[in-house]
Motif scaffolding. Structure first.
Motif, PDB file in Angstrom:
ATOM      1  N   ASN A  53       4.607   8.169  -0.067  1.00 16.04           N
ATOM      2  CA  ASN A  53       4.872   7.087   0.891  1.00 16.04           C
ATOM      3  C   ASN A  53       3.911   7.092   2.092  1.00 16.04           C
TER       4      ASN A  53
ATOM      5  N   GLY B 107       0.807  -1.208   0.000  1.00 19.78           N
ATOM      6  CA  GLY B 107       0.000   0.000   0.000  1.00 19.78           C
ATOM      7  C   GLY B 107       0.840   1.256   0.000  1.00 19.78           C
ATOM      8  N   ARG B 108       1.977   1.232   0.680  1.00 17.80           N
ATOM      9  CA  ARG B 108       2.852   2.407   0.715  1.00 17.80           C
ATOM     10  C   ARG B 108       3.526   2.623  -0.643  1.00 17.80           C
TER      11      ARG B 108
ATOM     12  N   GLN C 133      -9.652   2.007   2.677  1.00 19.08           N
ATOM     13  CA  GLN C 133     -10.293   2.782   1.615  1.00 19.08           C
ATOM     14  C   GLN C 133     -11.613   2.156   1.171  1.00 19.08           C
TER      15      GLN C 133
ATOM     16  N   GLU D 159       2.247   1.957  -3.541  1.00 19.10           N
ATOM     17  CA  GLU D 159       1.276   2.468  -4.499  1.00 19.10           C
ATOM     18  C   GLU D 159       0.696   3.810  -4.098  1.00 19.10           C
ATOM     19  N   SER D 160       0.994   4.283  -2.897  1.00 11.93           N
ATOM     20  CA  SER D 160       0.418   5.536  -2.415  1.00 11.93           C
ATOM     21  C   SER D 160       1.280   6.721  -2.810  1.00 11.93           C
TER      22      SER D 160
ATOM     23  N   ALA E 212       0.219   5.674   3.127  1.00  8.19           N
ATOM     24  CA  ALA E 212      -0.866   4.795   2.692  1.00  8.19           C
ATOM     25  C   ALA E 212      -2.139   5.107   3.480  1.00  8.19           C
ATOM     26  N   GLU E 213      -3.228   5.262   2.809  1.00  7.87           N
ATOM     27  CA  GLU E 213      -4.530   5.508   3.435  1.00  7.87           C
ATOM     28  C   GLU E 213      -5.209   4.164   3.708  1.00  7.87           C
ATOM     29  N   LEU E 214      -5.519   3.899   4.961  1.00  5.98           N
ATOM     30  CA  LEU E 214      -6.080   2.619   5.365  1.00  5.98           C
ATOM     31  C   LEU E 214      -7.603   2.586   5.190  1.00  5.98           C
TER      32      LEU E 214
END
Length: 506
Positions: free
Chosen positions: A478, A471-472, A484, A474-475, A480-482
């Motif tokens: 760096n 996730g980091r 989603q 692709e965010s 990451a939104e949890l």
């Protein structure tokens, strides 16, 4: 008329010109001059009509009357349609070939001879137009005057030049040179309604005072090699030959002495400023005295090679050549240019005697192998290596300074480290005044200090020891939104308590 009144013909040369229409191929080939008998010769030429025929006739006239061509370049003329503007034109002239004798004998004839600009199958010598003179009395010492005629008589540039000279003006012609002083070699002037080209003596005139060797007040050249010339005369003194010498030798002693004098004077500069190698005799001895000998043994060849290797060592150490700059003003040529002139002169000296024996040729081959390549070669240059070495030394010094910066950073307190790290946010214009010299890297982010390089390296090592969170990666930034997928359709997230209850029920 009686036979006694006829003029006898000593020799007849028949020239036949076969003319074909322009654009058609000739079925007859040219035939060179052929001696039919002792008093008759014949030759055949085939040429198209029109301009090629005109050029062929001009070429035959040059060959028959021994004419040469001179192209006067840079003639300023006003435009026929616009009188306020002017352009430069060229005019090609024909004259007896004796007018070029002094130029062809001089050492500056290279680059003057070019193909004819009028399309003639011959070559021409280019001379540059100088400022005209109205007073013909003020002339230099001339060695000859020869009638001229333009190649293209009816052209506008030729007509303007002819009318200008017939009005009583005189024009100087100079040899075009890339550097050095201006050399005026010819003059165009009219006498009695006819135009002549005057050959001006470019060498020292007999009307001038002879050069003074001791006082230096009688001439322009004072730096003669007087001591070397005295030694040269001692080595070539003549003495009466005895009867035993003349009877035992097949060659006449006088002819043998002449050959020796010619061999020793093949390359012998008269003036100190015209030579480099004879001003550094202590560095190339005994090469000058050995190379002029009739034969060379293996030991003498080795001595000559040692002299060449010594000069190579001087150049590799970038030592200054012991040249004399008497009579010159300002700075002399650069050191690379001095070595280039020295190698060229040394090659000229050895080439003058290379055909004497195979051992002489070995010395020349050694010189050509050791000679530094010219600047236009594609081989790597010595200056590039020196620059790379200096650049490497500069980088090493900056690395050493950066290590000192790192040691200083390790001795700082936590507060000082915090303040130092905040300095990275300072604008580059202010940071350049605060930071110490840093190592320049190949990255596009600008210069970095050793601390930032070390930190980046440690971070890179640690990043390879674990798999990064998908996730980091692709965010953005760096972060990451949890959860989603837990968002509602209207874009607002659900309550956390509700989510926990649903997870407990599952």
């Amino acid at each position: 008329m009686g036979k006694g009144r006829l003029l006898p013909i000593q020799h007849c040369e028949l020239v036949i010109i076969h003319i074909v229409p322009f654009g058609d191929d000739s079925k007859i080939a040219d035939k060179p001059l052929r001696q039919v008998s002792t008093s008759f010769s014949c030759e055949l030429h085939a040429t198209p009509s029109g301009t090629p025929l005109y050029n062929k006739l001009i070429h035959l006239c040059q060959k028959q009357y021994d004419l040469a061509s001179t192209t006067v370049t840079g003639i300023p003329m006003k435009e026929e349609q616009n009188a306020s503007s002017s352009a430069n034109y060229d005019v090609e002239l024909l004259h007896p070939s004796e007018a070029h004798d002094d130029i062809l004998k001089s050492a500056h004839a290279d680059g003057l001879v070019i193909p004819s600009k009028e399309g003639l199958p011959t070559e021409t010598i280019t001379l540059k137009w100088c400022t005209p003179k109205s007073n013909i009395i003020e002339l230099n010492y001339c060695t000859g005057a020869y009638r001229i005629t333009p190649v293209d008589v009816n052209s506008r540039p030729s007509s303007c030049l002819t009318n200008f000279l017939l009005s009583g003006r005189a024009v100087m012609l100079e040899q075009p040179r890339k550097s050095g002083t201006k050399v005026i070699s010819h003059l165009l002037a009219s006498h009695g309604g006819e135009i002549f080209v005057h050959a001006i003596n470019t060498a020292r005139s007999l009307l001038e005072d002879p050069p003074s060797i001791s006082e230096g007040c009688g001439g322009r050249v004072t730096d003669y090699r007087i001591n070397d010339f005295g030694e040269f005369m001692k080595e070539n003194r003549l003495a009466p030959a005895t009867h035993e010498m003349t009877s035992n030798q097949k060659e006449v002693p006088l002819e043998k002495a002449k050959k020796r004098l010619e061999r020793m004077s093949r390359y012998w500069p008269m003036v100190i400023n015209e030579t480099i190698i004879f001003n550094m005799a202590s560095h190339i001895d005994p090469l000058p005295s050995l190379i002029i000998k009739d034969t060379l043994d293996d030991e003498e060849v080795m001595e000559c090679k040692k002299a060449v290797y010594h000069v190579v060592g001087m150049e590799s150490r970038n030592e200054a050549l012991p040249i004399q700059l008497s009579g010159s003003r300002g700075k002399g040529p650069k050191r690379d240019e001095q070595y280039r002139q020295m190698w060229s002169e040394l090659e000229m000296l050895i080439k003058s005697y290379a055909d004497t024996s195979p051992n002489h040729q070995k010395v020349l081959e050694c010189l050509l192998d050791c000679k530094k390549p010219m600047p236009d070669d594609k081989s790597p240059k010595k200056g590039d290596k020196v620059f790379a070495k200096e650049e490497k030394m500069d980088v090493d010094s900056q690395v050493e300074q950066s290590w000192k910066t790192l040691e200083k950073f390790q001795k700082m307190t936590e507060r000082e480290k915090s303040d130092y790290n905040k300095s990275d946010s300072v604008p580059p214009s202010k940071r350049a005044k605060m930071e110490e010299p840093s190592v320049s890297t190949g990255s596009t982010s600008g210069p970095q200090n050793l601390l930032s390089l070390w930190t980046n390296r440690i971070a890179s090592i640690h990043s390879k020891r674990h798999v990064e969170f998908a996730g980091r990666l692709e965010s953005k930034d760096n972060v990451a939104e949890l959860y989603q997928h837990m968002k509602e359709d209207n874009g607002t997230p659900m309550e956390t308590g509700t989510e926990n209850k649903q997870q407990n029920r599952m």
